[in-house]
Design a protein around this motif. Structure first.
Motif, PDB file in Angstrom:
ATOM      1  N   THR A   1      14.578 -36.924 -39.608  1.00 20.31           N
ATOM      2  CA  THR A   1      15.021 -37.574 -38.371  1.00 20.31           C
ATOM      3  C   THR A   1      15.696 -38.897 -38.693  1.00 20.31           C
ATOM      4  OG1 THR A   1      12.848 -38.626 -38.072  1.00 20.31           O
ATOM      5  CG2 THR A   1      13.218 -36.533 -36.934  1.00 20.31           C
TER       6      THR A   1
ATOM      7  N   GLU B   1      17.086 -42.609 -36.532  1.00 22.52           N
ATOM      8  CA  GLU B   1      17.174 -43.384 -35.302  1.00 22.52           C
ATOM      9  C   GLU B   1      18.058 -44.605 -35.543  1.00 22.52           C
ATOM     10  OE1 GLU B   1      16.749 -43.256 -32.306  1.00 22.52           O
ATOM     11  OE2 GLU B   1      15.054 -41.998 -31.732  1.00 22.52           O
TER      12      GLU B   1
ATOM     13  N   ALA C   1      13.974 -49.380 -36.233  1.00 23.62           N
ATOM     14  CA  ALA C   1      14.599 -48.054 -36.341  1.00 23.62           C
ATOM     15  C   ALA C   1      13.718 -47.096 -37.138  1.00 23.62           C
ATOM     16  CB  ALA C   1      15.980 -48.186 -36.995  1.00 23.62           C
TER      17      ALA C   1
ATOM     18  N   ARG D   1      10.886 -45.914 -34.916  1.00 24.99           N
ATOM     19  CA  ARG D   1      11.387 -44.960 -33.926  1.00 24.99           C
ATOM     20  C   ARG D   1      11.667 -43.599 -34.556  1.00 24.99           C
ATOM     21  NH1 ARG D   1      15.371 -48.021 -29.612  1.00 24.99           N
ATOM     22  NH2 ARG D   1      14.141 -49.934 -29.378  1.00 24.99           N
ATOM     23  N   ALA D   2      12.134 -43.598 -35.796  1.00 24.55           N
ATOM     24  CA  ALA D   2      12.392 -42.333 -36.491  1.00 24.55           C
ATOM     25  C   ALA D   2      11.096 -41.560 -36.702  1.00 24.55           C
ATOM     26  CB  ALA D   2      13.086 -42.600 -37.825  1.00 24.55           C
TER      27      ALA D   2
ATOM     28  N   LEU E   1       9.984 -40.129 -33.329  1.00 23.69           N
ATOM     29  CA  LEU E   1      10.827 -38.984 -32.995  1.00 23.69           C
ATOM     30  C   LEU E   1      10.399 -37.744 -33.782  1.00 23.69           C
ATOM     31  CD1 LEU E   1      13.291 -37.731 -31.599  1.00 23.69           C
ATOM     32  CD2 LEU E   1      14.706 -38.615 -33.481  1.00 23.69           C
TER      33      LEU E   1
ATOM     34  N   THR F   1      20.745 -48.095 -38.754  1.00 21.43           N
ATOM     35  CA  THR F   1      20.204 -46.734 -38.772  1.00 21.43           C
ATOM     36  C   THR F   1      19.157 -46.566 -39.866  1.00 21.43           C
ATOM     37  OG1 THR F   1      22.292 -45.838 -37.925  1.00 21.43           O
ATOM     38  CG2 THR F   1      20.783 -44.281 -38.983  1.00 21.43           C
TER      39      THR F   1
END
Length: 259
Positions: free
Chosen positions: A50, A52, A173, A176-177, A180, A246
């Protein structure tokens, strides 16, 4: 889960041993206090990748100036370049730019030839110097660009923007990855009739450090002999916009049978 249990037929258990009758030789086998059960199933897991992205507004800049001079005499060419360089450095220091944020590099002195005839003819020399200024506050960029030209630079080679909070944005980030990945893995596990277990392995990849900088397409060059004052312009508007930070991960979760 499969279990391997040894069964002893035609025998009797007594005093912690097994006695097999009907044989020519008496055999005694000790029964362990704990019987180990071996899991013959292969590890079951789910793997996915993943990414983010977090957007952040740049608040700092890096400017790369160029100084180019030409003269028929090599010594005069170097002297003219040094004068322009000193003028630019004095201007930058006068604007509060720390010496540790200023770097000079790429000094070069090259001959110039006239190739119009049958043989080359030396017509003079060109000298180039590069000056890189980092840690520039965003509200200073416009004036440093225009007034830097007036102070001695005749080239603006590049402008890059970056955020002083890049590391915090990258950590956000990353988190969040991971979240996710958990969400997607839970959906896949549920759809396959299983439950999502613990994290077996997690790997960060693709941390591009060059992503710290957003390079502007703006550049400017003037003829080495042109007057610096003629090239000076009004304060340039600076609109760097937002930069994307990212983070990417690979992660493996254990899959558990539903109870």
């Amino acid at each position: 889960m499969k279990k391997r249990v040894a069964l002893i037929a035609a025998g009797c258990i007594a005093a912690g041993s097994v006695l097999l009758s009907g044989c020519a030789t008496e055999v005694k086998t000790t029964v362990p206090d704990v019987i180990q059960v071996q899991n013959l199933e292969e590890d079951r897991k789910i793997s996915l990748s993943t990414s983010e992205t977090v957007k952040v507004a740049p608040d700092m800049a890096r400017i790369v100036y160029g100084i180019a001079t030409e003269d028929a005499d090599a010594e005069k060419c170097q002297q003219a370049n040094a004068e322009k360089l000193n003028g630019l450095l004095e201007y930058l220091k006068g604007q509060g730019v720390a010496e540790t944020s200023i770097a000079t590099s790429d000094f070069s002195l090259n001959p110039m030839y006239d190739w119009s005839g049958n043989a080359r003819k030396l017509v003079g020399y060109e000298m180039r110097t590069q000056v890189e200024v980092s840690d520039v506050a965003l509200d200073q960029v416009g004036s440093l660009l225009s007034q830097g030209v007036a102070a001695g630079a005749n080239e603006i080679q590049s402008i890059s923007y970056y955020s002083s909070t890049y590391d915090e944005a990258y950590a956000d980030a990353l988190a969040r990855a991971v979240e996710l990945a958990k969400t997607r893995a839970s959906v896949l596990a549920e759809a396959s009739g299983q439950e999502l277990g613990y994290v077996i392995n997690i790997e960060e990849y693709g941390d591009r450090q060059e992503g710290r900088y957003v390079t502007s397409n703006m550049s400017m060059k003037s003829a080495p002999g042109a007057g610096a004052a003629e090239e000076a312009v009004m304060d340039m508007g600076v609109m760097p916009g937002e930069m994307e930070v990212t983070a990417s991960i690979r992660i493996e979760f254990a899959l558990l049978r539903k109870q």
